[in-house]
Write a protein that holds these residues in place. Structure first.
Motif, PDB file in Angstrom:
ATOM      1  N   VAL A 147       7.870  12.606  -8.769  1.00 57.15           N
ATOM      2  CA  VAL A 147       7.725  14.054  -8.654  1.00 57.15           C
ATOM      3  C   VAL A 147       9.064  14.710  -8.348  1.00 57.15           C
ATOM      4  CG1 VAL A 147       6.605  15.885  -7.345  1.00 57.15           C
ATOM      5  CG2 VAL A 147       5.296  13.912  -8.022  1.00 57.15           C
ATOM      6  N   ALA A 148       9.851  14.056  -7.465  1.00 59.40           N
ATOM      7  CA  ALA A 148      11.146  14.616  -7.107  1.00 59.40           C
ATOM      8  C   ALA A 148      12.093  14.628  -8.306  1.00 59.40           C
ATOM      9  CB  ALA A 148      11.758  13.814  -5.960  1.00 59.40           C
TER      10      ALA A 148
ATOM     11  N   SER B  25      18.561  26.084 -14.569  1.00 57.07           N
ATOM     12  CA  SER B  25      18.534  27.480 -14.124  1.00 57.07           C
ATOM     13  C   SER B  25      19.757  27.856 -13.295  1.00 57.07           C
ATOM     14  CB  SER B  25      17.267  27.746 -13.327  1.00 57.07           C
ATOM     15  OG  SER B  25      17.212  26.824 -12.269  1.00 57.07           O
ATOM     16  N   SER B  26      20.746  26.961 -13.214  1.00 52.77           N
ATOM     17  CA  SER B  26      21.843  27.221 -12.295  1.00 52.77           C
ATOM     18  C   SER B  26      22.857  28.226 -12.852  1.00 52.77           C
ATOM     19  CB  SER B  26      22.533  25.909 -11.942  1.00 52.77           C
ATOM     20  OG  SER B  26      22.901  25.239 -13.127  1.00 52.77           O
TER      21      SER B  26
ATOM     22  N   LEU C 173      -4.622   4.915  -2.402  1.00 53.63           N
ATOM     23  CA  LEU C 173      -3.815   4.875  -1.185  1.00 53.63           C
ATOM     24  C   LEU C 173      -4.671   4.755   0.059  1.00 53.63           C
ATOM     25  CD1 LEU C 173      -1.095   7.542  -1.908  1.00 53.63           C
ATOM     26  CD2 LEU C 173      -0.721   5.152  -1.365  1.00 53.63           C
TER      27      LEU C 173
ATOM     28  N   ALA D  85       6.799  19.287  -5.834  1.00 54.59           N
ATOM     29  CA  ALA D  85       7.619  18.290  -5.145  1.00 54.59           C
ATOM     30  C   ALA D  85       8.355  18.920  -3.966  1.00 54.59           C
ATOM     31  CB  ALA D  85       8.616  17.665  -6.120  1.00 54.59           C
TER      32      ALA D  85
ATOM     33  N   GLY E 134       6.884  21.030 -15.957  1.00 58.30           N
ATOM     34  CA  GLY E 134       8.140  20.909 -15.219  1.00 58.30           C
ATOM     35  C   GLY E 134       8.163  21.831 -14.010  1.00 58.30           C
TER      36      GLY E 134
ATOM     37  N   PRO F 194       3.179   2.572  -3.827  1.00 53.75           N
ATOM     38  CA  PRO F 194       2.798   3.553  -4.860  1.00 53.75           C
ATOM     39  C   PRO F 194       3.078   4.986  -4.426  1.00 53.75           C
ATOM     40  CG  PRO F 194       0.950   2.100  -4.316  1.00 53.75           C
ATOM     41  CD  PRO F 194       2.071   1.719  -3.440  1.00 53.75           C
ATOM     42  N   LEU F 195       2.915   5.252  -3.132  1.00 60.88           N
ATOM     43  CA  LEU F 195       3.161   6.599  -2.630  1.00 60.88           C
ATOM     44  C   LEU F 195       4.627   6.967  -2.816  1.00 60.88           C
ATOM     45  CD1 LEU F 195       1.822   8.995  -1.112  1.00 60.88           C
ATOM     46  CD2 LEU F 195       2.831   8.053   0.953  1.00 60.88           C
TER      47      LEU F 195
ATOM     48  N   MET G  61       0.824  -1.217   0.000  1.00 60.76           N
ATOM     49  CA  MET G  61       0.000   0.000   0.000  1.00 60.76           C
ATOM     50  C   MET G  61       0.847   1.251   0.000  1.00 60.76           C
ATOM     51  SD  MET G  61      -3.261   0.567   2.376  1.00 60.76           S
ATOM     52  CE  MET G  61      -4.028  -0.915   1.743  1.00 60.76           C
ATOM     53  N   ARG G  62       2.052   1.175   0.634  1.00 63.82           N
ATOM     54  CA  ARG G  62       2.852   2.392   0.719  1.00 63.82           C
ATOM     55  C   ARG G  62       3.735   2.580  -0.516  1.00 63.82           C
ATOM     56  NH1 ARG G  62       4.090   1.735   6.247  1.00 63.82           N
ATOM     57  NH2 ARG G  62       1.900   2.070   6.598  1.00 63.82           N
TER      58      ARG G  62
ATOM     59  N   ALA H 175      13.554  20.019 -13.641  1.00 60.69           N
ATOM     60  CA  ALA H 175      13.094  21.386 -13.861  1.00 60.69           C
ATOM     61  C   ALA H 175      14.091  22.410 -13.344  1.00 60.69           C
ATOM     62  CB  ALA H 175      11.745  21.592 -13.184  1.00 60.69           C
ATOM     63  N   CYS H 176      14.808  22.053 -12.273  1.00 61.34           N
ATOM     64  CA  CYS H 176      15.723  23.025 -11.683  1.00 61.34           C
ATOM     65  C   CYS H 176      17.064  23.032 -12.383  1.00 61.34           C
ATOM     66  CB  CYS H 176      15.976  22.734 -10.205  1.00 61.34           C
ATOM     67  SG  CYS H 176      14.477  22.605  -9.264  1.00 61.34           S
TER      68      CYS H 176
ATOM     69  N   GLY I 208       8.066  20.448 -10.260  1.00 61.62           N
ATOM     70  CA  GLY I 208       9.223  20.792  -9.434  1.00 61.62           C
ATOM     71  C   GLY I 208       8.808  21.539  -8.182  1.00 61.62           C
TER      72      GLY I 208
ATOM     73  N   LEU J  50       5.296   7.636  -6.367  1.00 64.59           N
ATOM     74  CA  LEU J  50       4.766   8.946  -6.746  1.00 64.59           C
ATOM     75  C   LEU J  50       5.735  10.047  -6.330  1.00 64.59           C
ATOM     76  CD1 LEU J  50       2.200  10.518  -7.790  1.00 64.59           C
ATOM     77  CD2 LEU J  50       1.553  10.720  -5.399  1.00 64.59           C
ATOM     78  N   PHE J  51       6.211   9.953  -5.080  1.00 65.53           N
ATOM     79  CA  PHE J  51       7.123  10.980  -4.569  1.00 65.53           C
ATOM     80  C   PHE J  51       8.421  10.994  -5.367  1.00 65.53           C
ATOM     81  CE2 PHE J  51       4.163  11.664  -1.434  1.00 65.53           C
ATOM     82  CZ  PHE J  51       4.556  12.649  -0.546  1.00 65.53           C
TER      83      PHE J  51
ATOM     84  N   LEU K 281      11.233  14.837 -11.473  1.00 62.36           N
ATOM     85  CA  LEU K 281      10.792  15.931 -12.334  1.00 62.36           C
ATOM     86  C   LEU K 281      11.309  17.255 -11.804  1.00 62.36           C
ATOM     87  CD1 LEU K 281       7.145  14.978 -13.265  1.00 62.36           C
ATOM     88  CD2 LEU K 281       8.960  15.605 -14.842  1.00 62.36           C
ATOM     89  N   ALA K 282      11.330  17.364 -10.463  1.00 65.83           N
ATOM     90  CA  ALA K 282      11.783  18.602  -9.841  1.00 65.83           C
ATOM     91  C   ALA K 282      13.238  18.877 -10.180  1.00 65.83           C
ATOM     92  CB  ALA K 282      11.604  18.525  -8.333  1.00 65.83           C
TER      93      ALA K 282
ATOM     94  N   ARG L 184      13.393  29.900 -12.029  1.00 67.38           N
ATOM     95  CA  ARG L 184      13.639  29.901 -10.593  1.00 67.38           C
ATOM     96  C   ARG L 184      12.684  30.859  -9.871  1.00 67.38           C
ATOM     97  NH1 ARG L 184      19.686  30.792  -8.497  1.00 67.38           N
ATOM     98  NH2 ARG L 184      20.109  29.965 -10.553  1.00 67.38           N
TER      99      ARG L 184
END
Lengths: 321, 271
Positions: free
Chosen positions: A12-13, A23-24, B257, B82, B75, A4-5, A1-2, A19-20, B79, A8-9, A15-16, B133
């Motif tokens: 998402v992380a 831009s550095s 869930l 998250a 994106g 899939p969570l 049960m846990r 995305a970042c 981002g 998901l996280f 993708l984050a 950003r």
């Protein structure tokens, strides 16, 4: 049960981080010792006035001077001036009155070259419009009436006041209301304002809606008025005069090229705006002389004092190169 | 699990009906917007009929810049969400588990939380210019509070008897969080996630529109400045559809869930 969570996280992380990632490293304008081109970021507005810089980039006028130019469109000078001052952009594009106002506030800015000018003829790329059946026949009839301007206390109201004054009216008796360009034709049709001042492509929309042009206010403000300019921070101008010189040369070549190749200009406008080809073909283009019309900037500075935008005339010579 | 499976047909039937009603509502809304400009209730130049908007939208589908913008928006949204969700969950569990910390921060949180994210725009422009950003900061700021508040409440809602039992069984703090606090706070976490996902999308589009970082919002602004009214509405429709899609995905995840949770069971039982 846990599980899939967790999945998901993780997704998402991931993708984050993607995305970042980009831009550095911001483009910095360090001198190119190794022959590597200087990364230059310029802030512009997605309007036809800046077509020469796009065209010049495409034609290689910047790369042959060892400048790797990135153009970023921002929403008007409100974002461009601070971004140039903070070093996010090395160069920016802004109208002359905004720069004069910034200069009078001691903002450390320095103009590097011309931006664009009015055509100097009645057929300009901007105009003052009223409804077809309006009692307003010429600019002096605007006394006591309301005119829409995209930004208040700036080049539009300064120019419209110049039209009223030239026509023999009292410019201090004209009221202005702030309204973005896309909303102006509708507001005029609905009778919410008595006149509007619009630039292309909204001038075409006003003409298509049957509105009547009563003046070309940029033309009335000064002969062959310099409407906008490219500028940098005094910091960059002091630290890297060579880069500024190369940018200025590339820009002047771009301006001269754009002024004599209007078909290519109309094509390039389609790459950074969404203006449809039919409107692009009809639009009146600005003039792009390579040199700044200093007298016209001086006239705007004087008008800013007369209109009460400024208490005293800013240091025009200190702002211009 | 067997009982859930046995109930499934009825649940599915109910869902079909709500999907059908939802689609009918949308079609009705589209019809009103089709007819209103044509009969002159609103000016056709500034409020184009639905059919014209849809034709423009379809035309965008083979335009590369549209897909690039969509990816940029997704994106930035993912981002920002998250970062906000992870930070909100971690800090929320900390604040919720330690009453002293919670008491010390409540006032500050209540002071910061109502500040609209868009009020930070002048600040982020000076700091980072019109970049991804800058928009990301707005998104994280807005979405973080949605998550944090829910998690703090969720952790505070943990049954003290269960927690005491875990303590008397000498479960480590980490094990207590993992086996007692987290499952019991999960419904709140999912609510926080759902709220944060929607807020993050709104702020992503707003940031792109106002700051000018790449994405659908910036495309809307460019279309506006180009007087391409139909394209403006077509892109707005896309952002609306994105919102619906994101909500569906999060709700689906939530149902999967939390299928054990009484709230879900009650809903199914009532069907």
């Amino acid at each position: 049960m846990r599980r899939p969570l967790i999945a998901l996280f993780t997704a998402v992380a991931l993708l984050a981080t993607a995305a970042c990632g980009d831009s550095s490293d911001d483009g910095s304008a360090a001198p190119a010792a190794s022959g590597k081109p200087d990364a230059v970021n310029a802030g512009v507005i997605a309007i036809l006035d800046v077509a020469p810089i796009y065209l010049g980039k495409e034609k290689g006028f910047f790369s042959k001077r060892n400048i790797d130019l990135t153009l970023t469109t921002a929403q008007g000078g409100a974002a461009i001036v601070p971004a140039v001052l903070s070093g996010q952009y090395q160069f920016g594009f802004s109208n002359a009155v905004s720069l004069l106002l910034a200069k009078s506030n001691n903002a450390p800015l320095k103009v590097v070259c011309n931006g664009n000018n009015s055509t100097g003829a009645a057929d300009d790329f901007a105009g003052l419009f009223v409804k077809p059946d309006s009692p307003i026949k010429s600019p002096k009839d605007l006394v006591g009436k309301t005119v829409a301007a995209n930004t208040l206390k700036n080049i539009v109201d300064t120019s419209v006041r110049a039209s009223v004054k030239k026509d023999g009216g009292d410019p201090s008796q004209v009221k202005f209301t702030e309204l973005p360009f896309p909303e102006q034709v509708g507001a005029l049709q609905a009778g919410r304002v008595d006149a509007i001042f619009v630039v292309e492509p909204f001038q075409q929309a006003a003409i298509a809606a049957g509105m009547r042009k009563i003046a070309s206010s940029y033309v009335d403000a000064a002969p062959n008025l310099t409407v906008a300019l490219y500028f940098t921070s005094t910091k960059l101008a002091g630290e890297n005069p060579d880069l500024v010189k190369r940018f200025t040369e590339a820009m002047q070549e771009s301006l001269a090229y754009a002024d004599s190749h209007s078909d290519e200009v109309r094509d390039i406008i389609g790459t950074y705006t969404k203006i449809d080809p039919a409107t692009r073909a009809k639009m009146t283009l600005p003039k792009w002389p390579a040199d700044i019309n200093r007298e016209s900037i001086d006239a705007l500075a004087t008008a800013a004092v007369t209109d009460g935008l400024l208490k005293q005339k800013p240091d025009v010579a200190g702002l211009l190169p | 699990m067997v009982s859930v499976a046995a109930r499934r047909p009825r649940v599915t039937g109910r869902r079909y009906r709500s999907v059908t009603l939802g689609a009918l509502g949308l079609i009705g809304f589209g019809l009103v917007l089709e007819v209103a400009p044509r009969i002159g209730v609103v000016p056709i130049d500034f409020a184009p009929p639905t059919s014209q908007i849809l034709v423009t939208l379809v035309g965008q589908l083979d335009d590369g810049s549209f897909w690039t913008a969509l990816l940029h928006t997704l994106g930035t949204w993912a981002g920002g969400l998250a970062i906000a969700v992870v930070a909100g969950a971690v800090i929320g569990v900390l604040l919720g588990s330690l009453p002293i910390l919670r008491a010390a921060t409540t006032t500050t949180i209540e002071f910061l939380r109502p500040i609209p994210s868009v009020a930070l725009i002048p600040l982020v422009i000076v700091l980072y210019g019109p970049t991804v950003r800058s928009t990301l900061i707005l998104v994280v700021y807005a979405a973080f509070w949605q998550m944090l508040i829910q998690v703090v409440h969720g952790v505070a809602d943990v049954d003290p008897v269960a927690l005491d039992t875990a303590r008397s069984f000498r479960l480590s703090p980490w094990a207590r969080v993992r086996h007692v606090v987290w499952p019991s706070a999960l419904p709140y976490v999912m609510t926080g996630l759902r709220l944060a996902a929607a807020v993050a999308l709104i702020l992503t589009i707003t940031g792109e529109l106002v700051i000018g970082s790449p994405g659908l919002g910036k495309e809307i602004d460019t279309a506006q400045q180009s007087n391409e009214v139909r394209l403006v509405y077509a892109l707005i429709v896309v952002t609306g559809l994105l919102g619906v899609l994101i909500n569906l995905v999060v709700r689906w995840g939530e149902r999967r869930l939390l299928s054990w949770h009484p709230a879900n069971r009650a809903e199914k039982g009532a069907a």
